[in-house]
Motif scaffolding. Structure first.
Motif, PDB file in Angstrom:
ATOM      1  N   GLU A  41     -35.297  50.285 -17.181  1.00  0.00           N
ATOM      2  CA  GLU A  41     -36.643  49.740 -17.230  1.00  0.00           C
ATOM      3  C   GLU A  41     -37.665  50.874 -17.135  1.00  0.00           C
ATOM      4  O   GLU A  41     -37.448  51.858 -16.429  1.00  0.00           O
ATOM      5  CB  GLU A  41     -36.867  48.754 -16.084  1.00  0.00           C
ATOM      6  N   PRO A  42     -38.793  50.745 -17.889  1.00  0.00           N
ATOM      7  CA  PRO A  42     -39.857  51.752 -17.741  1.00  0.00           C
ATOM      8  C   PRO A  42     -40.336  51.816 -16.302  1.00  0.00           C
ATOM      9  O   PRO A  42     -40.367  50.807 -15.586  1.00  0.00           O
ATOM     10  CB  PRO A  42     -40.957  51.242 -18.680  1.00  0.00           C
ATOM     11  N   GLY A  43     -40.716  53.000 -15.880  1.00  0.00           N
ATOM     12  CA  GLY A  43     -41.210  53.161 -14.524  1.00  0.00           C
ATOM     13  C   GLY A  43     -41.555  54.605 -14.229  1.00  0.00           C
ATOM     14  O   GLY A  43     -41.454  55.484 -15.095  1.00  0.00           O
ATOM     15  N   LEU A  44     -41.963  54.847 -13.009  1.00  0.00           N
ATOM     16  CA  LEU A  44     -42.377  56.188 -12.562  1.00  0.00           C
ATOM     17  C   LEU A  44     -41.701  56.499 -11.243  1.00  0.00           C
ATOM     18  O   LEU A  44     -41.760  55.711 -10.291  1.00  0.00           O
ATOM     19  CB  LEU A  44     -43.894  56.247 -12.393  1.00  0.00           C
ATOM     20  N   VAL A  45     -41.043  57.665 -11.183  1.00  0.00           N
ATOM     21  CA  VAL A  45     -40.465  58.182  -9.943  1.00  0.00           C
ATOM     22  C   VAL A  45     -41.022  59.581  -9.721  1.00  0.00           C
ATOM     23  O   VAL A  45     -41.028  60.409 -10.642  1.00  0.00           O
ATOM     24  CB  VAL A  45     -38.921  58.236  -9.995  1.00  0.00           C
ATOM     25  N   THR A  46     -41.490  59.834  -8.523  1.00  0.00           N
ATOM     26  CA  THR A  46     -41.997  61.164  -8.165  1.00  0.00           C
ATOM     27  C   THR A  46     -40.928  61.907  -7.366  1.00  0.00           C
ATOM     28  O   THR A  46     -40.400  61.365  -6.387  1.00  0.00           O
ATOM     29  CB  THR A  46     -43.287  61.068  -7.342  1.00  0.00           C
ATOM     30  N   TYR A  47     -40.638  63.139  -7.787  1.00  0.00           N
ATOM     31  CA  TYR A  47     -39.678  63.984  -7.076  1.00  0.00           C
ATOM     32  C   TYR A  47     -40.439  65.151  -6.440  1.00  0.00           C
ATOM     33  O   TYR A  47     -41.032  65.969  -7.139  1.00  0.00           O
ATOM     34  CB  TYR A  47     -38.610  64.517  -8.026  1.00  0.00           C
ATOM     35  N   GLN A  48     -40.424  65.185  -5.117  1.00  0.00           N
ATOM     36  CA  GLN A  48     -41.089  66.267  -4.383  1.00  0.00           C
ATOM     37  C   GLN A  48     -40.103  67.403  -4.159  1.00  0.00           C
ATOM     38  O   GLN A  48     -39.016  67.203  -3.615  1.00  0.00           O
ATOM     39  CB  GLN A  48     -41.590  65.753  -3.033  1.00  0.00           C
ATOM     40  N   CYS A  49     -40.467  68.598  -4.597  1.00  0.00           N
ATOM     41  CA  CYS A  49     -39.623  69.777  -4.377  1.00  0.00           C
ATOM     42  C   CYS A  49     -39.949  70.399  -3.023  1.00  0.00           C
ATOM     43  O   CYS A  49     -41.132  70.535  -2.675  1.00  0.00           O
ATOM     44  CB  CYS A  49     -39.851  70.822  -5.467  1.00  0.00           C
ATOM     45  N   MET A  50     -38.932  70.806  -2.311  1.00  0.00           N
ATOM     46  CA  MET A  50     -39.128  71.521  -1.049  1.00  0.00           C
ATOM     47  C   MET A  50     -38.304  72.794  -1.050  1.00  0.00           C
ATOM     48  O   MET A  50     -37.107  72.773  -1.361  1.00  0.00           O
ATOM     49  CB  MET A  50     -38.747  70.657   0.149  1.00  0.00           C
ATOM     50  N   ALA A  51     -38.953  73.904  -0.754  1.00  0.00           N
ATOM     51  CA  ALA A  51     -38.281  75.201  -0.643  1.00  0.00           C
ATOM     52  C   ALA A  51     -38.338  75.650   0.811  1.00  0.00           C
ATOM     53  O   ALA A  51     -39.418  75.658   1.416  1.00  0.00           O
ATOM     54  CB  ALA A  51     -38.948  76.237  -1.544  1.00  0.00           C
ATOM     55  N   THR A  52     -37.195  76.032   1.372  1.00  0.00           N
ATOM     56  CA  THR A  52     -37.108  76.329   2.799  1.00  0.00           C
ATOM     57  C   THR A  52     -36.340  77.620   3.024  1.00  0.00           C
ATOM     58  O   THR A  52     -35.289  77.854   2.417  1.00  0.00           O
ATOM     59  CB  THR A  52     -36.391  75.186   3.539  1.00  0.00           C
ATOM     60  N   ASN A  53     -36.889  78.481   3.885  1.00  0.00           N
ATOM     61  CA  ASN A  53     -36.131  79.620   4.409  1.00  0.00           C
ATOM     62  C   ASN A  53     -36.467  79.793   5.882  1.00  0.00           C
ATOM     63  O   ASN A  53     -37.115  78.926   6.487  1.00  0.00           O
ATOM     64  CB  ASN A  53     -36.359  80.897   3.588  1.00  0.00           C
ATOM     65  N   ASP A  54     -36.038  80.895   6.486  1.00  0.00           N
ATOM     66  CA  ASP A  54     -36.228  81.091   7.927  1.00  0.00           C
ATOM     67  C   ASP A  54     -37.691  81.257   8.317  1.00  0.00           C
ATOM     68  O   ASP A  54     -38.036  81.123   9.496  1.00  0.00           O
ATOM     69  CB  ASP A  54     -35.443  82.325   8.395  1.00  0.00           C
ATOM     70  N   VAL A  55     -38.547  81.563   7.358  1.00  0.00           N
ATOM     71  CA  VAL A  55     -39.958  81.804   7.660  1.00  0.00           C
ATOM     72  C   VAL A  55     -40.767  80.515   7.622  1.00  0.00           C
ATOM     73  O   VAL A  55     -41.573  80.236   8.504  1.00  0.00           O
ATOM     74  CB  VAL A  55     -40.550  82.841   6.682  1.00  0.00           C
ATOM     75  N   ASP A  56     -40.545  79.688   6.586  1.00  0.00           N
ATOM     76  CA  ASP A  56     -41.375  78.489   6.431  1.00  0.00           C
ATOM     77  C   ASP A  56     -40.744  77.561   5.394  1.00  0.00           C
ATOM     78  O   ASP A  56     -39.758  77.905   4.736  1.00  0.00           O
ATOM     79  CB  ASP A  56     -42.793  78.884   5.998  1.00  0.00           C
ATOM     80  N   SER A  57     -41.357  76.373   5.249  1.00  0.00           N
ATOM     81  CA  SER A  57     -41.008  75.414   4.202  1.00  0.00           C
ATOM     82  C   SER A  57     -42.270  75.049   3.445  1.00  0.00           C
ATOM     83  O   SER A  57     -43.346  74.908   4.040  1.00  0.00           O
ATOM     84  CB  SER A  57     -40.380  74.148   4.799  1.00  0.00           C
ATOM     85  N   ILE A  58     -42.149  74.887   2.122  1.00  0.00           N
ATOM     86  CA  ILE A  58     -43.281  74.458   1.313  1.00  0.00           C
ATOM     87  C   ILE A  58     -42.851  73.303   0.425  1.00  0.00           C
ATOM     88  O   ILE A  58     -41.693  73.196   0.039  1.00  0.00           O
ATOM     89  CB  ILE A  58     -43.857  75.600   0.448  1.00  0.00           C
ATOM     90  N   SER A  59     -43.805  72.411   0.145  1.00  0.00           N
ATOM     91  CA  SER A  59     -43.524  71.259  -0.721  1.00  0.00           C
ATOM     92  C   SER A  59     -44.751  70.978  -1.583  1.00  0.00           C
ATOM     93  O   SER A  59     -45.245  69.858  -1.641  1.00  0.00           O
ATOM     94  CB  SER A  59     -43.155  70.038   0.113  1.00  0.00           C
ATOM     95  N   THR A  60     -45.256  72.018  -2.221  1.00  0.00           N
ATOM     96  CA  THR A  60     -46.503  71.919  -2.989  1.00  0.00           C
ATOM     97  C   THR A  60     -46.271  71.658  -4.469  1.00  0.00           C
ATOM     98  O   THR A  60     -47.207  71.682  -5.256  1.00  0.00           O
ATOM     99  CB  THR A  60     -47.308  73.221  -2.835  1.00  0.00           C
ATOM    100  N   LEU A  61     -45.011  71.409  -4.868  1.00  0.00           N
ATOM    101  CA  LEU A  61     -44.700  71.177  -6.272  1.00  0.00           C
ATOM    102  C   LEU A  61     -43.934  69.868  -6.390  1.00  0.00           C
ATOM    103  O   LEU A  61     -43.027  69.587  -5.600  1.00  0.00           O
ATOM    104  CB  LEU A  61     -43.863  72.327  -6.826  1.00  0.00           C
ATOM    105  N   SER A  62     -44.300  69.056  -7.387  1.00  0.00           N
ATOM    106  CA  SER A  62     -43.594  67.801  -7.601  1.00  0.00           C
ATOM    107  C   SER A  62     -43.553  67.476  -9.091  1.00  0.00           C
ATOM    108  O   SER A  62     -44.315  68.042  -9.892  1.00  0.00           O
ATOM    109  CB  SER A  62     -44.258  66.655  -6.831  1.00  0.00           C
ATOM    110  N   TYR A  63     -42.653  66.573  -9.435  1.00  0.00           N
ATOM    111  CA  TYR A  63     -42.538  66.060 -10.800  1.00  0.00           C
ATOM    112  C   TYR A  63     -42.853  64.573 -10.796  1.00  0.00           C
ATOM    113  O   TYR A  63     -42.337  63.824  -9.946  1.00  0.00           O
ATOM    114  CB  TYR A  63     -41.122  66.254 -11.341  1.00  0.00           C
ATOM    115  N   ALA A  64     -43.689  64.148 -11.746  1.00  0.00           N
ATOM    116  CA  ALA A  64     -43.905  62.730 -12.005  1.00  0.00           C
ATOM    117  C   ALA A  64     -43.065  62.386 -13.235  1.00  0.00           C
ATOM    118  O   ALA A  64     -43.406  62.765 -14.359  1.00  0.00           O
ATOM    119  CB  ALA A  64     -45.378  62.437 -12.245  1.00  0.00           C
TER     120      ALA A  64
END
Length: 414
Positions: A265-288
């Motif tokens: 079925e047509p629809g929209l799913v958002t995938y949030q990317c998370m990058a993590t190492n010993d210093v920090d984690s970021i999640s500023t990039l996603s796919y619609a």
């Protein structure tokens, strides 16, 4: 007279006991070199025995003549010994000669000079933006001269770096400061050096930048999405779907998300990317990620009256937002074609457009063909709409297709 008699008695006692001397009293050599000293017996036939004391806490012991490091030469002055390849660990070693078990009154003491040796270096780790002090020790005899600091490959040492005989201090360390550094110093025995590696850790950064990127997949189709990030240490990548659970059943590995069979079925799913190492984690990039089909255009109607052209169309977006509408205007059915691609509106519309400065001259009482094709993230639609229209006999008009389409968009915005 009494003093003379005492001296004679002491001399006779020395001769009788076969006492020897060993000279010089102190010998200084550089590491790896040889020490030389002479044992001198006084009027005795018995040869001296060479003895060694490795440190002050031990007793003298005999050195065998077969010792490969020992050689000697006899002369009228006595026996001159050479002891080869002295190392820094033998600094303070003493030698003496003895005859009939009686040693020389004063032994010879060996001083071994050696070039600087740096210790406690290795890999030094710091988080970007922080300060670090790298400490070390320098072992040398005599004491080492001033320490110098250089960087591998001839790169410049960071401007705010300070160092002395025991430490190097880095301020506000940046990733560009990472690499190998060499400390160097010297003395009369030579030059020595030690290296350390500055490892600068920093938070992950997505190589694609930040924000949301639109992607599309056919219903039941397949697609891969990837997130790549740099950082030190190397970051791990994960994806979080919304809604959850993921209707596509995606799998992920090493920063790649794979959908083998998209939802029906047509629809929209958002995938949030998370990058993590010993210093920090970021999640500023996603796919619609949109799921759907190719768009269609239908019911195209074109009317021209005087200086006004009215265009009416309708379309289906296939469940995925439209990106462009492509307009192709041809003279008659086989004549030259003018094409214009513009951002598409999101709904069907009817627009009246003034036909000034077209660049293609609409001749009166002439047939023109207008074709409109829609595209979405999947590509150009499989169904286009085409309409043939006849200009009225109201004179010659010229209008820019760009102007027409800009006015379409303005009208849609209103």
């Amino acid at each position: 007279m009494k003093l003379f008699i005492v001296a004679v008695i002491l001399a006779l006692s020395t001769w009788a006991n076969g006492q020897v001397t060993i000279l010089p009293a102190d010998v200084t050599v550089n590491e790896g070199n040889d020490a030389e000293f002479t044992c001198s017996p006084f009027n005795i036939a018995t040869l001296p025995v060479l003895q060694i004391r490795p440190d002050s806490g031990s007793a003298f012991i005999n050195i065998e003549a077969s010792d490969p490091r020992l050689s000697f030469v006899d002369s009228d002055d006595g026996r001159t010994y050479t002891y080869s390849d002295l190392q820094r660990g033998e600094d303070g070693t003493q030698f003496t000669c003895s005859v009939n078990g009686i040693p020389a009154p004063t032994p010879v003491t060996i001083t071994v000079n050696f070039p600087p040796t740096f210790t406690v270096l290795g890999v030094q780790t710091v988080v970007e933006g922080m300060n670090i002090e790298v400490t070390f020790t320098v072992d040398a005899r005599p004491a080492a001269a001033e320490v110098s600091l250089t960087r591998a490959g001839g790169a410049a040492v960071p401007d705010d770096t300070t160092y002395d005989a025991n430490s190097v201090s880095f301020v506000d360390v940046q990733r560009a400061d990472a690499g190998e550094y060499t400390l160097t110093s010297g003395n009369v025995a030579g030059e020595g050096s030690g290296t350390f590696t500055l490892n600068v850790e920093y938070a992950p950064e997505f190589t694609e930048g930040s924000g949301t990127m639109d992607r599309a997949v056919m219903v039941g189709g397949s697609i891969t999405l990837s997130c790549a990030a740099t950082g030190n240490p190397d970051p791990t990548i994960s994806f979080t779907p919304s809604p959850s659970p993921d209707p596509h059943g995606a799998t992920e590995s090493n920063g790649v998300l794979t959908i083998a069979n998209a939802a029906d079925e047509p629809g929209l799913v958002t995938y949030q990317c998370m990058a993590t190492n010993d210093v920090d984690s970021i999640s500023t990039l996603s796919y619609a990620l949109y799921t759907g089909v190719l768009p269609t255009v239908s019911n195209l109607v074109v009317m021209q009256t005087g200086n006004t052209v009215t265009i009416n169309w309708s379309f289906t977006d296939g469940g995925i937002p439209l990106r462009f509408l492509t307009f192709e205007l041809r003279f008659e059915s086989t004549g030259p074609t003018v094409t214009r691609i513009e951002n598409a509106p999101n709904t069907g519309t009817t627009v009246s457009v003034d036909v000034e400065s077209m660049g293609v001259f609409l001749e009166e009482n002439t047939r023109y063909t207008l074709t409109v094709t829609a595209s979405n993230l999947l590509g150009d639609g499989s169904q286009a709409a085409e309409q043939i229209f006849m200009t009225a006999g109201a004179g010659v008009f010229s209008v820019s297709i760009l102007s027409m389409l800009l006015m379409v968009l303005v009208a849609l915005a209103l």
